[in-house]
Design a protein around this motif. Structure first.
Motif, PDB file in Angstrom:
ATOM      1  N   VAL A  22       0.830  -1.163  -0.079  1.00  0.00           N
ATOM      2  CA  VAL A  22       0.077  -0.069   0.188  1.00  0.00           C
ATOM      3  C   VAL A  22       0.779   1.327   0.093  1.00  0.00           C
ATOM      4  O   VAL A  22       1.668   1.412   0.923  1.00  0.00           O
ATOM      5  N   VAL A  23       0.807   2.070  -0.903  1.00  0.00           N
ATOM      6  CA  VAL A  23       1.288   3.334  -1.035  1.00  0.00           C
ATOM      7  C   VAL A  23       0.580   4.424  -1.329  1.00  0.00           C
ATOM      8  O   VAL A  23      -0.376   4.433  -2.354  1.00  0.00           O
ATOM      9  N   LEU A  24       0.909   5.542  -0.702  1.00  0.00           N
ATOM     10  CA  LEU A  24       0.107   6.906  -0.824  1.00  0.00           C
ATOM     11  C   LEU A  24       0.949   7.800  -1.289  1.00  0.00           C
ATOM     12  O   LEU A  24       1.968   8.275  -0.360  1.00  0.00           O
ATOM     13  N   PHE A  25       0.843   8.297  -2.549  1.00  0.00           N
ATOM     14  CA  PHE A  25       1.733   9.347  -2.788  1.00  0.00           C
ATOM     15  C   PHE A  25       0.861  10.607  -2.338  1.00  0.00           C
ATOM     16  O   PHE A  25      -0.323  10.857  -2.881  1.00  0.00           O
ATOM     17  N   MET A  26       1.491  11.640  -1.687  1.00  0.00           N
ATOM     18  CA  MET A  26       0.656  12.534  -0.868  1.00  0.00           C
ATOM     19  C   MET A  26       1.632  13.901  -0.995  1.00  0.00           C
ATOM     20  O   MET A  26       2.691  13.886  -0.959  1.00  0.00           O
ATOM     21  N   LYS A  27       0.741  14.992  -0.493  1.00  0.00           N
ATOM     22  CA  LYS A  27       1.383  16.351  -0.128  1.00  0.00           C
ATOM     23  C   LYS A  27       1.690  16.151   1.499  1.00  0.00           C
ATOM     24  O   LYS A  27       1.084  16.022   2.328  1.00  0.00           O
ATOM     25  N   GLY A  28       3.246  16.029   1.889  1.00  0.00           N
ATOM     26  CA  GLY A  28       3.723  16.032   3.077  1.00  0.00           C
ATOM     27  C   GLY A  28       3.808  14.414   3.313  1.00  0.00           C
ATOM     28  O   GLY A  28       3.844  13.581   2.379  1.00  0.00           O
ATOM     29  N   VAL A  29       3.841  14.082   4.543  1.00  0.00           N
ATOM     30  CA  VAL A  29       4.088  12.865   5.295  1.00  0.00           C
ATOM     31  C   VAL A  29       2.924  12.330   6.002  1.00  0.00           C
ATOM     32  O   VAL A  29       2.214  13.285   6.669  1.00  0.00           O
ATOM     33  N   PRO A  30       2.690  11.077   6.238  1.00  0.00           N
ATOM     34  CA  PRO A  30       1.636  10.834   7.084  1.00  0.00           C
ATOM     35  C   PRO A  30       1.466  11.165   8.396  1.00  0.00           C
ATOM     36  O   PRO A  30       0.231  11.768   8.934  1.00  0.00           O
ATOM     37  N   ASP A  31       2.526  11.577   9.014  1.00  0.00           N
ATOM     38  CA  ASP A  31       2.504  12.405  10.165  1.00  0.00           C
ATOM     39  C   ASP A  31       2.235  13.961  10.276  1.00  0.00           C
ATOM     40  O   ASP A  31       1.742  14.404  11.139  1.00  0.00           O
ATOM     41  N   GLN A  32       2.360  14.431   9.167  1.00  0.00           N
ATOM     42  CA  GLN A  32       2.172  15.743   8.858  1.00  0.00           C
ATOM     43  C   GLN A  32       1.935  15.847   7.287  1.00  0.00           C
ATOM     44  O   GLN A  32       2.676  16.613   6.406  1.00  0.00           O
ATOM     45  N   PRO A  33       0.615  15.696   7.065  1.00  0.00           N
ATOM     46  CA  PRO A  33      -0.098  15.856   5.687  1.00  0.00           C
ATOM     47  C   PRO A  33      -0.057  17.613   5.559  1.00  0.00           C
ATOM     48  O   PRO A  33      -0.238  18.335   6.372  1.00  0.00           O
ATOM     49  N   ARG A  34       0.101  18.032   4.292  1.00  0.00           N
ATOM     50  CA  ARG A  34       0.250  19.221   4.017  1.00  0.00           C
ATOM     51  C   ARG A  34      -0.825  19.879   2.867  1.00  0.00           C
ATOM     52  O   ARG A  34      -0.501  20.673   2.528  1.00  0.00           O
ATOM     53  N   THR A  75      -4.610  14.700  -9.918  1.00  0.00           N
ATOM     54  CA  THR A  75      -4.480  15.104  -8.522  1.00  0.00           C
ATOM     55  C   THR A  75      -3.675  14.274  -7.719  1.00  0.00           C
ATOM     56  O   THR A  75      -3.686  13.111  -7.947  1.00  0.00           O
ATOM     57  N   ILE A  76      -3.395  14.859  -6.661  1.00  0.00           N
ATOM     58  CA  ILE A  76      -2.851  14.110  -5.427  1.00  0.00           C
ATOM     59  C   ILE A  76      -3.658  14.394  -4.237  1.00  0.00           C
ATOM     60  O   ILE A  76      -3.972  15.513  -4.024  1.00  0.00           O
ATOM     61  N   PRO A  77      -3.891  13.455  -3.495  1.00  0.00           N
ATOM     62  CA  PRO A  77      -3.058  12.153  -3.171  1.00  0.00           C
ATOM     63  C   PRO A  77      -3.843  10.903  -4.141  1.00  0.00           C
ATOM     64  O   PRO A  77      -4.528  11.164  -4.955  1.00  0.00           O
ATOM     65  N   GLN A  78      -2.506  10.113  -4.382  1.00  0.00           N
ATOM     66  CA  GLN A  78      -2.935   8.827  -4.960  1.00  0.00           C
ATOM     67  C   GLN A  78      -2.560   7.567  -4.261  1.00  0.00           C
ATOM     68  O   GLN A  78      -1.502   7.531  -3.681  1.00  0.00           O
ATOM     69  N   LEU A  79      -3.696   6.756  -4.137  1.00  0.00           N
ATOM     70  CA  LEU A  79      -3.723   5.565  -3.558  1.00  0.00           C
ATOM     71  C   LEU A  79      -3.448   4.252  -4.478  1.00  0.00           C
ATOM     72  O   LEU A  79      -4.008   4.202  -5.275  1.00  0.00           O
ATOM     73  N   TYR A  80      -2.257   3.524  -4.053  1.00  0.00           N
ATOM     74  CA  TYR A  80      -2.120   2.225  -4.911  1.00  0.00           C
ATOM     75  C   TYR A  80      -2.323   1.078  -3.801  1.00  0.00           C
ATOM     76  O   TYR A  80      -1.596   1.263  -2.910  1.00  0.00           O
ATOM     77  N   VAL A  81      -2.806   0.054  -4.103  1.00  0.00           N
ATOM     78  CA  VAL A  81      -2.843  -1.025  -3.531  1.00  0.00           C
ATOM     79  C   VAL A  81      -2.424  -2.296  -4.229  1.00  0.00           C
ATOM     80  O   VAL A  81      -3.043  -2.666  -5.380  1.00  0.00           O
ATOM     81  N   LYS A  82      -1.366  -3.028  -3.972  1.00  0.00           N
ATOM     82  CA  LYS A  82      -0.919  -4.207  -4.641  1.00  0.00           C
ATOM     83  C   LYS A  82      -0.396  -3.797  -5.966  1.00  0.00           C
ATOM     84  O   LYS A  82      -0.980  -4.627  -7.056  1.00  0.00           O
ATOM     85  N   GLY A  83      -0.090  -2.602  -6.311  1.00  0.00           N
ATOM     86  CA  GLY A  83       0.345  -2.107  -7.552  1.00  0.00           C
ATOM     87  C   GLY A  83      -0.663  -1.497  -8.388  1.00  0.00           C
ATOM     88  O   GLY A  83      -0.495  -1.130  -9.626  1.00  0.00           O
ATOM     89  N   GLU A  84      -1.954  -1.560  -7.906  1.00  0.00           N
ATOM     90  CA  GLU A  84      -3.114  -1.186  -8.653  1.00  0.00           C
ATOM     91  C   GLU A  84      -3.493   0.277  -8.119  1.00  0.00           C
ATOM     92  O   GLU A  84      -3.644   0.768  -6.997  1.00  0.00           O
ATOM     93  N   PHE A  85      -3.643   1.171  -9.048  1.00  0.00           N
ATOM     94  CA  PHE A  85      -4.025   2.566  -8.655  1.00  0.00           C
ATOM     95  C   PHE A  85      -5.524   2.379  -8.131  1.00  0.00           C
ATOM     96  O   PHE A  85      -6.678   1.889  -9.163  1.00  0.00           O
TER      97      PHE A  85
END
Length: 113
Positions: A22-34, A75-85
């Motif tokens: 599971v990967v979340l491409f996001m603005k910021g980091v999980p502890d401090q989303p921006r 747009t961002i964020p983007q969530l991927y699970v097991k390689g699937e967007f």
């Protein structure tokens, strides 16, 4: 002309998505989303107990543009699970509210029932 698929950002994205369930491409980091959208996605994943890797696209402009090219999603964020967007913040929120996200994550083996 250079091949876009060979750019370091695209290679990094492909490798990250392949190596982590599971990967979340996001603005910021999980502890401090921006941004609010990234914050919503993190809160949903945390609420469901999902272990995920957060990748801060604000660290590198090529990465920020690369993720949009990689999925053809603007747009961002983007969530991927097991390689699937899976989708962005709105899709993740709608799937969470309907119960579909939890079912999907259980099916994918990234959380237990």
């Amino acid at each position: 002309m250079t091949d876009v698929a060979a750019s370091p950002a695209i290679e990094f994205i492909a490798k990250t998505v392949a190596e982590h369930p599971v990967v979340l491409f996001m603005k910021g980091v999980p502890d401090q989303p921006r941004c609010g959208f990234s914050s919503v996605a993190v809160q949903i994943l945390d609420h469901l107990g999902v272990e995920f890797v957060g990748v801060d696209v604000l660290q590198d402009d090529e990465l920020r543009q690369g993720i949009k090219t990689f999925t053809d999603w603007p747009t961002i964020p983007q969530l991927y699970v097991k390689g699937e967007f899976v989708g962005g913040s709105d899709i993740v929120r709608e799937m969470f509210q309907s119960g579909e996200l939890k079912s999907f994550l259980i099916e994918q083996g990234v959380i237990s029932a």
